[in-house]
Design a protein around this motif. Structure first.
Motif, PDB file in Angstrom:
ATOM      1  N   SER A  91      26.564 -23.143 -14.210  1.00  0.00           N
ATOM      2  CA  SER A  91      27.107 -24.377 -14.568  1.00  0.00           C
ATOM      3  C   SER A  91      27.357 -25.242 -13.542  1.00  0.00           C
ATOM      4  N   GLY A  92      27.235 -24.693 -12.169  1.00  0.00           N
ATOM      5  CA  GLY A  92      27.373 -25.568 -11.037  1.00  0.00           C
ATOM      6  C   GLY A  92      28.687 -25.161 -10.488  1.00  0.00           C
ATOM      7  N   VAL A  93      29.626 -24.515 -11.218  1.00  0.00           N
ATOM      8  CA  VAL A  93      31.071 -23.947 -10.659  1.00  0.00           C
ATOM      9  C   VAL A  93      30.761 -23.417  -9.332  1.00  0.00           C
ATOM     10  N   GLY A  94      30.039 -22.349  -9.506  1.00  0.00           N
ATOM     11  CA  GLY A  94      29.821 -21.445  -7.997  1.00  0.00           C
ATOM     12  C   GLY A  94      29.378 -22.475  -6.961  1.00  0.00           C
ATOM     13  N   THR A  95      28.263 -23.085  -7.106  1.00  0.00           N
ATOM     14  CA  THR A  95      27.917 -24.185  -6.061  1.00  0.00           C
ATOM     15  C   THR A  95      29.013 -25.156  -5.587  1.00  0.00           C
ATOM     16  N   ALA A  96      29.724 -25.605  -6.547  1.00  0.00           N
ATOM     17  CA  ALA A  96      30.840 -26.400  -6.052  1.00  0.00           C
ATOM     18  C   ALA A  96      31.874 -25.678  -5.288  1.00  0.00           C
ATOM     19  N   VAL A  97      32.214 -24.461  -5.519  1.00  0.00           N
ATOM     20  CA  VAL A  97      33.166 -23.648  -4.620  1.00  0.00           C
ATOM     21  C   VAL A  97      32.471 -23.506  -3.622  1.00  0.00           C
ATOM     22  N   LEU A  98      31.292 -23.031  -3.397  1.00  0.00           N
ATOM     23  CA  LEU A  98      30.735 -22.676  -2.293  1.00  0.00           C
ATOM     24  C   LEU A  98      30.696 -23.741  -1.350  1.00  0.00           C
ATOM     25  N   ARG A  99      30.291 -25.155  -1.733  1.00  0.00           N
ATOM     26  CA  ARG A  99      30.113 -26.226  -0.920  1.00  0.00           C
ATOM     27  C   ARG A  99      31.443 -26.772  -0.141  1.00  0.00           C
ATOM     28  N   GLY A 100      32.618 -26.356  -1.242  1.00  0.00           N
ATOM     29  CA  GLY A 100      33.885 -26.369  -0.919  1.00  0.00           C
ATOM     30  C   GLY A 100      34.403 -25.636   0.369  1.00  0.00           C
ATOM     31  N   LEU A 101      33.815 -24.428   0.161  1.00  0.00           N
ATOM     32  CA  LEU A 101      34.121 -23.427   1.311  1.00  0.00           C
ATOM     33  C   LEU A 101      33.340 -23.717   2.519  1.00  0.00           C
ATOM     34  N   LEU A 102      32.229 -24.055   2.319  1.00  0.00           N
ATOM     35  CA  LEU A 102      31.241 -24.434   3.691  1.00  0.00           C
ATOM     36  C   LEU A 102      32.071 -25.680   4.298  1.00  0.00           C
ATOM     37  N   ASP A 103      32.557 -26.437   3.574  1.00  0.00           N
ATOM     38  CA  ASP A 103      33.224 -28.008   4.120  1.00  0.00           C
ATOM     39  C   ASP A 103      34.592 -27.382   4.877  1.00  0.00           C
ATOM     40  N   ARG A 104      35.232 -26.442   4.175  1.00  0.00           N
ATOM     41  CA  ARG A 104      36.264 -25.726   5.118  1.00  0.00           C
ATOM     42  C   ARG A 104      36.043 -25.147   6.076  1.00  0.00           C
ATOM     43  N   ALA A 105      34.827 -24.507   6.198  1.00  0.00           N
ATOM     44  CA  ALA A 105      34.643 -23.358   7.450  1.00  0.00           C
ATOM     45  C   ALA A 105      34.426 -24.444   8.485  1.00  0.00           C
ATOM     46  N   ARG A 106      33.624 -25.819   8.236  1.00  0.00           N
ATOM     47  CA  ARG A 106      33.412 -26.604   9.267  1.00  0.00           C
ATOM     48  C   ARG A 106      34.333 -27.190   9.934  1.00  0.00           C
ATOM     49  N   ALA A 107      35.414 -27.543   8.761  1.00  0.00           N
ATOM     50  CA  ALA A 107      36.766 -28.048   9.321  1.00  0.00           C
ATOM     51  C   ALA A 107      37.375 -27.260  10.225  1.00  0.00           C
ATOM     52  N   SER A 108      37.366 -26.002   9.842  1.00  0.00           N
ATOM     53  CA  SER A 108      38.074 -24.805  10.971  1.00  0.00           C
ATOM     54  C   SER A 108      37.318 -24.564  12.113  1.00  0.00           C
ATOM     55  N   GLY A 109      36.387 -25.216  11.966  1.00  0.00           N
ATOM     56  CA  GLY A 109      35.287 -25.032  13.688  1.00  0.00           C
ATOM     57  C   GLY A 109      34.549 -23.981  13.529  1.00  0.00           C
ATOM     58  N   ALA A 110      34.287 -23.155  12.410  1.00  0.00           N
ATOM     59  CA  ALA A 110      33.400 -22.104  12.287  1.00  0.00           C
ATOM     60  C   ALA A 110      31.733 -22.638  12.645  1.00  0.00           C
ATOM     61  N   HIS A 111      31.132 -21.627  13.279  1.00  0.00           N
ATOM     62  CA  HIS A 111      29.786 -21.960  13.455  1.00  0.00           C
ATOM     63  C   HIS A 111      28.881 -21.136  12.534  1.00  0.00           C
ATOM     64  N   VAL A 112      29.276 -20.193  11.993  1.00  0.00           N
ATOM     65  CA  VAL A 112      28.643 -19.377  10.768  1.00  0.00           C
ATOM     66  C   VAL A 112      29.385 -19.156   9.632  1.00  0.00           C
ATOM     67  N   VAL A 113      28.732 -18.765   8.467  1.00  0.00           N
ATOM     68  CA  VAL A 113      29.608 -18.402   7.448  1.00  0.00           C
ATOM     69  C   VAL A 113      28.930 -17.071   6.917  1.00  0.00           C
ATOM     70  N   GLU A 114      29.480 -15.982   6.710  1.00  0.00           N
ATOM     71  CA  GLU A 114      28.834 -14.895   6.269  1.00  0.00           C
ATOM     72  C   GLU A 114      29.752 -14.284   5.058  1.00  0.00           C
ATOM     73  N   LEU A 115      28.759 -13.545   4.175  1.00  0.00           N
ATOM     74  CA  LEU A 115      29.471 -12.672   3.112  1.00  0.00           C
ATOM     75  C   LEU A 115      28.297 -11.611   3.020  1.00  0.00           C
ATOM     76  N   HIS A 116      28.899 -10.865   2.030  1.00  0.00           N
ATOM     77  CA  HIS A 116      28.145  -9.539   1.412  1.00  0.00           C
ATOM     78  C   HIS A 116      28.144  -9.708   0.059  1.00  0.00           C
ATOM     79  N   VAL A 117      26.684  -9.406  -0.377  1.00  0.00           N
ATOM     80  CA  VAL A 117      26.360  -9.316  -1.857  1.00  0.00           C
ATOM     81  C   VAL A 117      25.650  -8.185  -2.177  1.00  0.00           C
ATOM     82  N   LEU A 118      26.354  -7.556  -3.336  1.00  0.00           N
ATOM     83  CA  LEU A 118      25.519  -6.265  -3.938  1.00  0.00           C
ATOM     84  C   LEU A 118      24.091  -6.653  -4.072  1.00  0.00           C
ATOM     85  N   GLN A 119      23.130  -5.879  -3.911  1.00  0.00           N
ATOM     86  CA  GLN A 119      21.709  -6.129  -4.000  1.00  0.00           C
ATOM     87  C   GLN A 119      21.347  -6.389  -5.379  1.00  0.00           C
TER      88      GLN A 119
END
Length: 148
Positions: A91-119
């Motif tokens: 429904s777009g909820v996951g996309t909205a959450v991740l975009r918000g996290l990417l904004d937070r990462a940028r604001a925190s000075g991150a150069h990369v965002v990483e995660l693990h996902v089950l295959q």
């Protein structure tokens, strides 16, 4: 779609989070490790759930998921968990959450965002749509990275 917000988790979110984990990832866990073992999963949850490190995803003020993410060093923002209730997936909820996290990462000075996902987790499609790339295979997980 209604507003998507995050709030800090509280101790009384414990059972919601366990049920969310079962509903959101139960099929993927079973496809990866075999039948759901409630004792094993409850122990995992007890060891994992630290309210101060978790945020609850709210959609229209109602609990719809969770996320755990933070800077791990001066350049890396790590999303250690994200789970969205099955009825909200797609429904777009996951996309909205991740975009918000990417904004937070940028604001925190991150150069990369990483995660693990089950295959076997179809969330990989969402991560790739947002620009994450597989940078490692750590069975049964994939390590993914987005360079900001």
């Amino acid at each position: 779609m209604e507003n998507v917000d995050l709030r800090p988790a509280a101790a009384d979110d414990d059972e919601f989070l366990y049920d969310l984990h079962r509903r959101a990832l139960g099929e993927v866990i079973e496809a990866t490790w075999g039948p759901w073992d409630d004792d094993v999963q409850r122990e995992f949850h007890r060891n994992w759930f630290v309210p101060e490190a978790v945020e609850i995803v709210l959609v229209g003020g109602r609990r719809a998921g969770m996320v755990q993410a933070a800077m791990t060093d001066a350049a890396t923002f790590y999303v250690s968990r994200i789970e969205i209730a099955p009825e909200m997936q797609g429904s777009g909820v996951g996309t909205a959450v991740l975009r918000g996290l990417l904004d937070r990462a940028r604001a925190s000075g991150a150069h990369v965002v990483e995660l693990h996902v089950l295959q076997r987790n179809r969330a990989r499609d969402l991560y790739e749509r947002l620009g994450f790339q597989v940078v490692g295979v750590e069975p049964p997980k994939l390590r993914m990275r987005l360079v900001l």
